[in-house]
Design a protein around this motif. Structure first.
Motif, short mmCIF file in Angstrom:
data_model
loop_
_atom_site.label_atom_id
_atom_site.label_comp_id
_atom_site.label_asym_id
_atom_site.label_seq_id
_atom_site.Cartn_x
_atom_site.Cartn_y
_atom_site.Cartn_z
N ALA A 250 0.85 -1.19 0.00
CA ALA A 250 0.00 0.00 0.00
C ALA A 250 0.89 1.24 0.00
CB ALA A 250 -0.91 0.00 1.22
N VAL A 251 0.49 2.23 -0.79
CA VAL A 251 1.22 3.50 -0.82
C VAL A 251 0.21 4.61 -0.56
CG1 VAL A 251 2.67 5.06 -2.21
CG2 VAL A 251 2.80 2.58 -2.56
N ILE A 252 0.52 5.48 0.39
CA ILE A 252 -0.37 6.59 0.73
C ILE A 252 0.40 7.90 0.64
CG2 ILE A 252 -1.77 7.62 2.57
CD1 ILE A 252 -2.34 4.81 3.58
N PHE A 253 -0.13 8.83 -0.13
CA PHE A 253 0.50 10.15 -0.25
C PHE A 253 -0.20 11.12 0.69
CE2 PHE A 253 1.15 8.13 -4.36
CZ PHE A 253 2.51 8.31 -4.55
N ASP A 254 0.58 11.97 1.32
CA ASP A 254 0.03 12.96 2.24
C ASP A 254 0.60 14.32 1.84
OD1 ASP A 254 -1.05 14.31 4.36
OD2 ASP A 254 0.08 13.27 5.91
N ASP A 255 -0.20 15.08 1.10
CA ASP A 255 0.22 16.42 0.67
C ASP A 255 0.24 17.38 1.85
OD1 ASP A 255 0.31 15.55 -1.93
OD2 ASP A 255 -1.31 16.82 -2.66
N VAL A 256 1.32 18.08 2.01
CA VAL A 256 1.44 19.04 3.11
C VAL A 256 1.56 20.44 2.50
CG1 VAL A 256 2.81 19.74 5.12
CG2 VAL A 256 2.60 17.31 4.54
N ALA A 257 0.74 21.36 2.98
CA ALA A 257 0.80 22.75 2.49
C ALA A 257 2.11 23.40 2.95
CB ALA A 257 -0.40 23.53 3.01
N ARG A 258 2.57 24.39 2.20
CA ARG A 258 3.85 25.03 2.53
C ARG A 258 3.80 25.75 3.88
NH1 ARG A 258 7.83 25.20 -1.15
NH2 ARG A 258 7.28 24.22 -3.14
N HIS A 259 2.62 26.19 4.27
CA HIS A 259 2.54 26.86 5.58
C HIS A 259 2.39 25.85 6.73
CE1 HIS A 259 -1.76 26.73 4.23
NE2 HIS A 259 -1.90 26.25 5.44
N ASP A 260 2.42 24.56 6.39
CA ASP A 260 2.36 23.52 7.43
C ASP A 260 3.66 22.75 7.57
OD1 ASP A 260 -0.20 23.89 8.51
OD2 ASP A 260 -1.15 22.80 6.87
N TRP A 261 4.70 23.18 6.89
CA TRP A 261 5.97 22.45 6.94
C TRP A 261 7.10 23.45 7.17
CZ3 TRP A 261 6.63 17.47 3.70
CH2 TRP A 261 7.83 16.83 4.00
N ALA A 262 7.84 23.22 8.22
CA ALA A 262 9.00 24.07 8.50
C ALA A 262 10.27 23.24 8.50
CB ALA A 262 8.84 24.75 9.87
N ASN A 263 11.31 23.76 7.91
CA ASN A 263 12.64 23.18 8.02
C ASN A 263 13.56 24.24 8.62
OD1 ASN A 263 12.60 20.44 6.86
ND2 ASN A 263 11.89 21.50 5.01
N GLY A 264 14.34 23.85 9.61
CA GLY A 264 15.24 24.82 10.23
C GLY A 264 14.50 25.94 10.93
N GLY A 265 13.24 25.70 11.28
CA GLY A 265 12.48 26.70 12.05
C GLY A 265 11.69 27.69 11.20
#
Lengths: 66, 66, 66, 66, 66, 66
Positions: free
Chosen positions: D40-55
């Motif tokens: 099974a493969v499940i994709f989970d799209d994350v909006a840009r305002h819901d993902w932070a890298n390095g704070g």
């Protein structure tokens, strides 16, 4: 960017995980258009008594109980 | 309300987890506007051979194999 | 290294998420001993009709149904 | 058996997901030794305002705010 | 205590989720020995183009493409 | 179709998991309208020092430290 999480029944070797991580990272880069450096892969081994399909624990299937 | 799940390479101490859980719960309460009592924090230790970045298992990096 | 996933009822603003992401990244760096650059934070907004506590959907509680 | 969950920034097309799902299923079958039918493969799209890298939220990076 | 997360293809009604949440909370309390108040249930609707089984997106199956 | 993931404090027996998996699969089939064969249930045992509620690790509560 992508985080790829792989839940699987315990029992695969580190060699299998190493090869899968390398190959899936290349795939993600090629198809999803991200740098290889940005791909994270996390394996989550699940014990047979912690995974049920169709209502039966995999450990019971292995033991012939279902 | 919020559930905060922290995946990290195995090796942090219980003391570090205790302090992080306490501090992140205060943060969530202050910034997200929920009661401290409603915050759950779950740590998920990942072994180095179960985590790859850039296609390479962390255990191989530690061993100088990449 | 750490990946911090925050499940919360929908309704927080981008400003709240921005501040929480910044602060929790500093916290992780200080307490867990990782570089800030290596910390990922992912928010997962959950609708009130998709979250139940004690067997009752949050949307029903808001509507006074329970 | 394996469940492969892919968290990625929103914006990939269905075509990209279709190809990735097909290829990663073959890979899992070849390397991890399971039937293709069991993957099974499940994709989970994350909006840009819901993902932070390095704070920093990805939406702020895209807007040149960081 | 337990957190029960249900990933399912989008399309179930709020009524179905309400009944499932209530029933699974009773089950968890009865079988796992926890208070009903401590059980959280979270539903995660997945679009058909974000879920593949056997390498084929569910949206393609629905459309007769596979 | 549905994947049901149960995070719980370590300590439940295999018998409890077996019964819960069977019952929750029936429930999902009855209420959500899917075949029993398509239901997957995965248990994720969490140690008491990896779970905090209200900012306090469960292991500290058990030890009377909070």
């Amino acid at each position: 960017m992508p985080i790829i999480r792989v839940e699987l029944l315990a029992g695969r070797s580190v060699e299998q995980k190493r090869e899968f991580a390398r190959s899936v990272t290349e795939l993600a880069s090629d198809i999803l258009g991200c740098s290889q450096a940005s791909v994270a892969v996390i394996f989550d081994d699940v014990a047979r008594h912690d995974w049920a399909n169709g209502g039966h624990l995999e450990s019971d299937k292995a033991a012939g109980k279902t």
